[in-house]
Design an enzyme around this catalytic site. Sequence first.
Site, PDB file in Angstrom:
ATOM      1  N   ASP A  97       0.842  -1.198   0.000  1.00 24.65           N
ATOM      2  CA  ASP A  97       0.000   0.000   0.000  1.00 24.65           C
ATOM      3  C   ASP A  97       0.882   1.255   0.000  1.00 24.65           C
ATOM      4  OD1 ASP A  97      -2.424   1.429   0.205  1.00 24.65           O
ATOM      5  OD2 ASP A  97      -2.338   1.450   2.399  1.00 24.65           O
ATOM      6  N   HIS A 109      -9.431   4.983  -1.875  1.00 22.80           N
ATOM      7  CA  HIS A 109      -8.720   4.932  -0.591  1.00 22.80           C
ATOM      8  C   HIS A 109      -9.596   5.604   0.470  1.00 22.80           C
ATOM      9  CE1 HIS A 109      -4.498   3.657  -1.641  1.00 22.80           C
ATOM     10  NE2 HIS A 109      -5.094   3.685  -2.822  1.00 22.80           N
ATOM     11  N   ASN A 137      -8.632   0.755   6.591  1.00 27.54           N
ATOM     12  CA  ASN A 137      -7.577   0.588   7.587  1.00 27.54           C
ATOM     13  C   ASN A 137      -8.050   1.070   8.966  1.00 27.54           C
ATOM     14  OD1 ASN A 137      -5.128   0.261   8.878  1.00 27.54           O
ATOM     15  ND2 ASN A 137      -4.136   2.007   7.932  1.00 27.54           N
ATOM     16  N   THR A 138      -8.312   2.367   9.083  1.00 28.13           N
ATOM     17  CA  THR A 138      -8.632   2.961  10.389  1.00 28.13           C
ATOM     18  C   THR A 138      -9.801   2.261  11.086  1.00 28.13           C
ATOM     19  OG1 THR A 138      -7.856   5.061   9.502  1.00 28.13           O
ATOM     20  CG2 THR A 138      -9.139   5.163  11.523  1.00 28.13           C
TER      21      THR A 138
HETATM   22  P1  13P Z   1      -8.707   4.464   6.042  1.00 26.62           P
HETATM   23  O1  13P Z   1      -7.676   4.341   7.113  1.00 26.62           O
HETATM   24  O2  13P Z   1      -9.347   5.803   6.033  1.00 26.62           O
HETATM   25  O3  13P Z   1      -9.693   3.350   6.072  1.00 26.62           O
HETATM   26  O4  13P Z   1      -7.931   4.385   4.641  1.00 26.62           O
HETATM   27  C1  13P Z   1      -7.252   3.206   4.286  1.00 26.62           C
HETATM   28  C2  13P Z   1      -6.479   3.375   3.029  1.00 26.62           C
HETATM   29  O5  13P Z   1      -6.851   4.094   2.129  1.00 26.62           O
HETATM   30  C3  13P Z   1      -5.240   2.591   2.873  1.00 26.62           C
HETATM   31  O6  13P Z   1      -4.536   2.945   1.739  1.00 26.62           O
END
Ligand code: 13P
Length: 287
Positions: free
Chosen positions: A84, A207, A231-232
Site C-alpha cells: 500500500d 482509498h 484501515n482505520t
Molecule cells: P482508512 O484508514 O481511512 O480506512 O484508509 C485506508 C487506506 O486508504 C489505505 O490505503
Amino acid sequence: MLVNARDMLTKARDGHYAVAQININNLEWTKAALLAALELDSPVILGVSEGAAKYMAGFGTVAAMVKAMDRDLAVNVPVALHLDHGSYDACLKCIEAGFTSVMFDGSKLPFDENTAKTSEIVKLAREKDISVEAEVGSIGGEEDGVIGAGEIADAAECKKIAELGIDFLAAGIGNIHGVYPANWKGLDFEALAAIQKAAGGMPLVLHGGTGIPEDMIKKAIGLGVSKINVNTECQLAFAAATRLYIEAGKDKQGKGFDPRKVLAPGFEAIKAACKEKYTMFASAGKA
Ligand code: 13P
C-alpha cells in the site's frame, strides 16, 4: 489462494461490486481478514503499508506469514498480498519478497517522474505477473507518516497514467485517510465520472474507506470503483474491544492475562468489521 489482484478486480468491475483491501498490522489482523473472507466466500486484498511492514520485521516476514497462513487455513478464496502506498524502493523489495500486487505511489512526485517510475515498476512487476496500482492526485489525511492534502485528480493525468500498463488506478476524489471530519464535503462524483472515462474503464481504487456512508459507496461502485481500502475502521474496532476487556478487569481474572485471551475480543472485532465491509461492498459470495 494467493493470486494477483488483476482478475479479481476486473471481475469486480464487471460484476458491479468492490473488493476490500484490508490493511494488516500483525498475525491477528491477517487471520481476521482471511477468516472473514472464508466465511463469506469473498475475495480479499491484504494491504501492507511500509510502516506496517517495518513493524512486522520486513516485507519478507509478511510474505512468509501470509503464504503460510493461506496454506494452513486452506484458504480457497482469492487473496492478494498488496503493498500500500509504496515508494519505488519498497515496490522493488515487495516484488522480490513474493508480494502478488504492489501500489507505486508517485502522487507527490512531479508528474513526469511519477509516469517514468510507474512505467519502470510495471515492467518489473510484469515479469513476475504481479499487479500494479498507481496514483494520481494525493489522498488526503495522514497514514503512517504519508500525508496528502486530498486533491481531486486531474482526468488528463489519469488518462496518461492509465495508459502505462497499470492494472488499477487510485485517484483522489475528495477522499481522505482516517476518520472524516464533520464538515467533509463528500466524494466528488463528477470528478469520479470524468476519471472513469479518462482511464478507459480501468478498475478504480477508493482509498480512505473508513466511514464513507453506504450510499456513497454504492454510487462510487456504480462509477467504476472496484477496490476500496479500509484501515482505520479495523484499528478503531480493535482498540474499542480491547479497551472494554481491560476496563472490565478481565485481564486480572484467572488466566485473563494470556495474550491469546487479551487479543481475542479485538480479533473478533476486526473480523466483524471485515465482514461488514465485504457485505457492504457486495463482494461476499463472489469468490
Ligand atoms: P482508512 O484508514 O481511512 O480506512 O484508509 C485506508 C487506506 O486508504 C489505505 O490505503
